[in-house]
Design an enzyme around this catalytic site. Structure first.
Site, PDB file in Angstrom:
ATOM      1  N   TYR A 173      -3.225  13.403   9.587  1.00  0.00           N
ATOM      2  CA  TYR A 173      -4.409  12.692  10.089  1.00  0.00           C
ATOM      3  C   TYR A 173      -4.715  13.006  11.529  1.00  0.00           C
ATOM      4  O   TYR A 173      -5.781  12.591  12.002  1.00  0.00           O
ATOM      5  CB  TYR A 173      -4.244  11.447   9.800  1.00  0.00           C
ATOM      6  N   SER A 192       0.843  -1.228  -0.044  1.00  0.00           N
ATOM      7  CA  SER A 192      -0.066  -0.085   0.048  1.00  0.00           C
ATOM      8  C   SER A 192       0.859   1.176  -0.074  1.00  0.00           C
ATOM      9  O   SER A 192       2.007   1.247   0.584  1.00  0.00           O
ATOM     10  CB  SER A 192      -0.968   0.137   1.079  1.00  0.00           C
TER      11      SER A 192
END
Ligand SMILES: *[C@@H]1O[C@H](CO)[C@@H](O)[C@H](O)[C@H]1NC(C)=O
Length: 330
Positions: free
Chosen positions: A181, A168
């Site tokens: 985040y 990923s």
């Protein structure tokens, strides 16, 4: 140097070992094992390979779905069988590999695609201990080490082959990502970065057996996992705008990944073994570009990744060749 007398014969022997090796078979003479094949990226890859004439063992836990996929492939004239498989279980992986050898006569290619991910895992304090253990058990130990361990004997018997891991872009998330985040995005990142390490180190370790390893750092693609995690297709595309390194306008289609994989399976890819390749929309990019940027401060909106403008010169096509359809608006 002291070691050179030992090293030299090994280096001289290498070309002869390569010369005796059978050439990589065309896709219609290959046998592939795809884990996580019941939906999304794995299912698309299995169907695509089967359409190229590759015999495919579809492995996953949900066999009802695999049965439906095998029926569809078989009715379209392809060759496929089902293997019930939880990649945390070595015995099940071994059985899937044995099935490939017994039914189709060998194993050439593995797409190690089984994975576990839930957004909640990024909230470290709220995550269940079992959830954290499961992430590593599936993504790193199962899809990485165990899958490779049980595939290796079969690939060696065949005289070589390739393994592709589903990694990923999370593998190169960094402190800017964490800050953007305000979450511990490293949990999924850690297990996926481990896959990258296995592919890169393993490419060197198993090259003499003709075994090629790749890790694909996937951006956001339409898959059951991402739809399940993020909900509607609309929000999926909004999320793609945030996290995709280059193709900001929408989540990619799994078909794009299947094409990259097919080029790796028949070795028509220009990416060398051991490559960590980012697949974003219909483009491929060396993940080294991102790893190089790892500790450079980036704008929070880019999550610490290079900007689309910077990435443009690094874009390649499915095969690793020149990327021709570069869109100007991103
Ligand atoms: C795969 O292709 C590359 C060239 O792109 C070549 O150097 C390598 O030897 C090939 N690998 C095998 C196992 O045939």
């Amino acid at each position: 140097m002291r070691g050179s007398s030992v090293l030299l014969p090994a280096l001289l022997a290498a070309p002869f070992a390569t010369a005796n090796r059978p050439a990589v078979r065309p896709l219609n003479e290959q046998v592939a094992l795809v884990t996580g094949a019941s939906s999304g990226i794995g299912l698309q890859a299995a169907k695509y390979l089967a359409a190229q004439g590759t015999a495919v063992v579809l492995a996953a836990r949900r066999t009802d779905r695999l049965n439906a996929a095998v029926t569809e492939i078989t009715e379209a004239g392809g060759r496929a069988v089902v293997a019930s498989c939880d990649v945390r279980r070595g015995d099940m992986l071994k059985a899937a590999v044995t099935l490939a050898e017994e039914i189709f006569g060998g194993l050439d290619f593995v797409f190690a695609n089984a994975g576990s991910f839930s957004m909640g895992e990024d909230e470290l304090e709220a995550a269940e201990d079992e959830q954290l253990a499961m992430n590593v058990a599936v993504n790193l130990i199962g899809s990485g080490l165990l899958t490779l361990k049980y595939a290796l004997p079969a690939l060696k018997r065949r005289g070589g082959g390739a393994v592709v891991f589903t990694s990923s872009i999370a593998a190169y998330f960094n402190k800017v990502t964490g800050a953007a985040y305000e979450q511990m995005t490293a949990i999924n990142a850690a297990s996926k970065a481990g896959l990258d390490s296995i592919a890169n180190v393993g490419a060197g370790a198993f090259a003499r057996h003709g075994i090629r390893l790749y890790s694909l750092n996937l951006a956001l693609y339409e898959s059951e996992m991402s739809l399940g995690t993020l909900g509607e297709r609309g929000s999926l595309n909004q999320f793609a705008a945030m996290i995709n390194p280059y193709h900001k306008e929408k989540a990619g289609h799994p078909r794009e990944i299947a094409k990259v994989i097919a080029h790796i399976a028949d070795n028509s890819t220009l990416w060398p073994s051991g490559s960590l390749v980012t697949v974003d929309g219909d483009s491929t990019i060396s993940s080294e570009v991102f790893h190089r940027a790892r500790f450079q401060p980036g704008l929070p909106e880019l999550l610490g990744m290079p900007s689309p403008a910077e990435l443009k010169e690094h874009l390649r096509d499915h095969r690793g060749g020149p990327y021709l359809q570069v869109k100007d608006e991103v």
